[in-house]
Write a protein that holds these residues in place. Structure first.
Motif, PDB file in Angstrom:
ATOM      1  N   PHE A  93     139.696  55.157 -35.578  1.00 44.06           N
ATOM      2  CA  PHE A  93     140.215  56.501 -35.124  1.00 44.06           C
ATOM      3  C   PHE A  93     139.265  57.477 -35.561  1.00 44.06           C
ATOM      4  O   PHE A  93     139.071  58.420 -34.636  1.00 44.06           O
ATOM      5  CB  PHE A  93     141.521  56.734 -36.358  1.00 44.06           C
ATOM      6  N   CYS A  94     138.535  57.264 -36.576  1.00 48.86           N
ATOM      7  CA  CYS A  94     137.433  58.247 -37.125  1.00 48.86           C
ATOM      8  C   CYS A  94     136.516  58.440 -35.773  1.00 48.86           C
ATOM      9  O   CYS A  94     135.967  59.372 -35.211  1.00 48.86           O
ATOM     10  CB  CYS A  94     136.801  57.994 -38.132  1.00 48.86           C
ATOM     11  N   SER A  95     135.720  57.251 -35.477  1.00 47.10           N
ATOM     12  CA  SER A  95     134.907  57.057 -34.200  1.00 47.10           C
ATOM     13  C   SER A  95     135.446  57.616 -33.040  1.00 47.10           C
ATOM     14  O   SER A  95     134.647  58.500 -32.403  1.00 47.10           O
ATOM     15  CB  SER A  95     134.383  55.758 -34.194  1.00 47.10           C
ATOM     16  N   THR A  96     136.622  57.226 -32.457  1.00 45.61           N
ATOM     17  CA  THR A  96     137.110  57.873 -31.421  1.00 45.61           C
ATOM     18  C   THR A  96     137.106  59.421 -31.370  1.00 45.61           C
ATOM     19  O   THR A  96     136.778  60.181 -30.413  1.00 45.61           O
ATOM     20  CB  THR A  96     138.428  57.113 -30.990  1.00 45.61           C
ATOM     21  N   MET A  97     137.743  59.868 -32.477  1.00 45.93           N
ATOM     22  CA  MET A  97     138.038  61.264 -32.429  1.00 45.93           C
ATOM     23  C   MET A  97     136.742  61.995 -32.314  1.00 45.93           C
ATOM     24  O   MET A  97     136.563  63.006 -31.665  1.00 45.93           O
ATOM     25  CB  MET A  97     138.903  61.687 -33.748  1.00 45.93           C
TER      26      MET A  97
END
Length: 477
Positions: free
Chosen positions: A14-18
């Motif tokens: 989630f963090c990396s994709t955002m």
């Protein structure tokens, strides 16, 4: 145990994709220029451009990018990785909004100039993922940066088949605003927070991520967060070890940090890598795909070529992700070697059928260029940008990433700018032979110069640039 591992991976994803979603919009902008220029050439267009104006519309973002990179580098160290990406969305959203309602060449140019400011924001993403991911997972999650660029290029090519350039730019504006708001749910990396003395916040992020279940380090061997910071500080000051410290000594100035071995040495290495990468011609094929295939007399239309190259780039990014366990130096060797072979096939084909009106087996060139782009994504295209996020000390990481990547973008602009004159003065065969030679230089660079960062913590990577005698003092396993 598996349930906790899944939760950790989902949080990291989630963090990396955002964070990486900005690169999706950058990828769209790569293909958007060709879509925009093609539609403006239509008789029904209300805006008509000269050839010179078309060239500026296409290349101005790369020319402005170094200015944005320097600003982003400073903001990254001062305000944090996530917050800098949010700041970058302001000019990005503004540029897409201006382009959406543009009714003249001047308005389009203003929008493209503003778009050049966030064009080099990938430096924040590589830093963020490098600092938030465990060493064993860092190669996997950094591939999201290149994959989202390829996805953006492919999506824009598909959208261009159904929507006008105004509608597409309006969609990009909406997506920019939406991701700006979503990033409020993404934390800053604990490593950066601790470097700023915000240990309580860093502990909260560590507790939320709970990465112990996905980190392949035994409890006995894993250092505490405090130990990592302490050891990092020791590494950062190792070059001053010969100078006896006293209470009366003033603290070292900020500018003296840039004279240390663990700053100038990775700077020289990454700049060398960028020279080899830009000389390989990979960005030339991205920006001049129609001209390249025209010069090589390939009977394919521009939309088909753009779509196929975008798919090849996306598949190359997927392949890079699938091989995240492979040592990075080996990936660069394979990538550079296969790129050289692909270009040598192109040169050999053009030399063999020089002067032939309708050369046979024309698909040979298409396959060679597609394979060239695919293998470029395995290492040569993403690796210099990734390496920048791993080899600099925390104190100067943002600034040095901005400086080095600024040089990378200047090289990018220069090679794309001089390519047409190189073709007219040297000929297609010689120019692409030069690019093949640089592909082979990438192989030699990986074998003799490039540091191996796979599976190493960022603290261990820094020790690579220290003399061996001083490295032994820290007893790194």
């Amino acid at each position: 145990m598996k349930h906790r591992q899944l939760k950790c991976h989902l949080k990291l994803l989630f963090c990396s994709t955002m964070i990486c979603f900005t690169q999706f919009l950058i990828g769209c902008s790569y293909s958007f220029s060709s879509t925009l220029v093609a539609e403006l050439r239509e008789p029904s267009s209300t805006i008509h451009l000269t050839i010179e104006e078309e060239s500026w519309i296409t290349s101005i973002t790369i020319l402005i990018c170094p200015i944005g990179l320097l600003i982003i580098g400073i903001l990254t160290d001062k305000f944090g990785r996530r917050k800098t990406v949010q700041i970058v969305y302001i000019p990005m959203a503004l540029s897409w909004l201006i382009i959406t309602f543009a009714n003249s060449y001047t308005t389009l140019l203003i929008g493209k100039i503003i778009l050049g400011i966030p064009f080099g924001v990938s430096t924040c993403m590589f830093l963020y993922i490098s600092e938030i991911s465990p060493a064993n997972l860092r190669p996997l999650y950094t591939t999201l940066v290149t994959m989202t660029v390829g996805l953006g290029m492919m999506v824009e090519c598909v959208l261009a088949m159904f929507f006008s350039w105004q509608t597409i730019s309006g969609m990009m504006f909406v997506v920019s605003v939406a991701n700006f708001l979503t990033l409020f749910m993404v934390p800053e990396p604990p490593m950066w927070l601790r470097s700023k003395g915000r240990n309580a916040e860093a502990d909260e992020v560590d507790k939320w991520l709970d990465l112990a279940y996905v980190t392949h380090v035994t409890a006995a061997a894993a250092p505490s967060a405090a130990a990592v910071v302490e050891r990092h500080a020791a590494v950062a000051t190792t070059v001053d070890a010969d100078v006896p410290a006293t209470d009366a000594d003033p603290p070292p100035s900020y500018w003296s940090l840039f004279l240390r071995r663990n700053v100038w040495m990775p700077t020289a290495i990454t700049l060398t890598f960028f020279v080899c990468q830009q000389g390989s011609g990979v960005y030339v094929l991205l920006f001049y795909s129609m001209d390249v295939l025209r010069d090589c007399r390939v009977p394919w239309d521009s939309n088909t070529v753009s779509l196929f190259l975008s798919v090849a780039r996306l598949m190359g990014g997927v392949g890079f992700a699938a091989m995240h366990r492979v040592p990075r130096r080996k990936l660069v060797v394979v990538s550079g070697g296969c790129m050289a072979v692909s270009l040598l096939v192109v040169v050999a084909y053009m030399s063999a059928f020089a002067g032939v009106q309708d050369p046979p087996f024309a698909t040979t060139l298409i396959v060679a260029f597609i394979m060239f782009m695919f293998f470029a994504l395995l290492a040569i295209l993403p690796m210099p940008w990734i390496l920048c996020g791993e080899v600099f000390p925390m104190e100067v990481k943002g600034v040095m990433n901005g400086v080095v990547q600024t040089c990378g973008y200047i090289m990018w602009f220069m090679i794309c700018k001089i390519y047409p004159s190189m073709i007219s003065n040297l000929g297609v065969e010689i120019v692409w032979s030069i690019f093949a030679f640089f592909c082979l230089l990438n192989v030699l660079f990986a074998i003799f110069i490039m540091p191996e960062t796979k599976g190493k913590t960022l603290d261990e990577v820094l020790l690579y640039f220290e003399p061996q005698k001083q490295v032994e003092k820290f007893n790194i396993p």
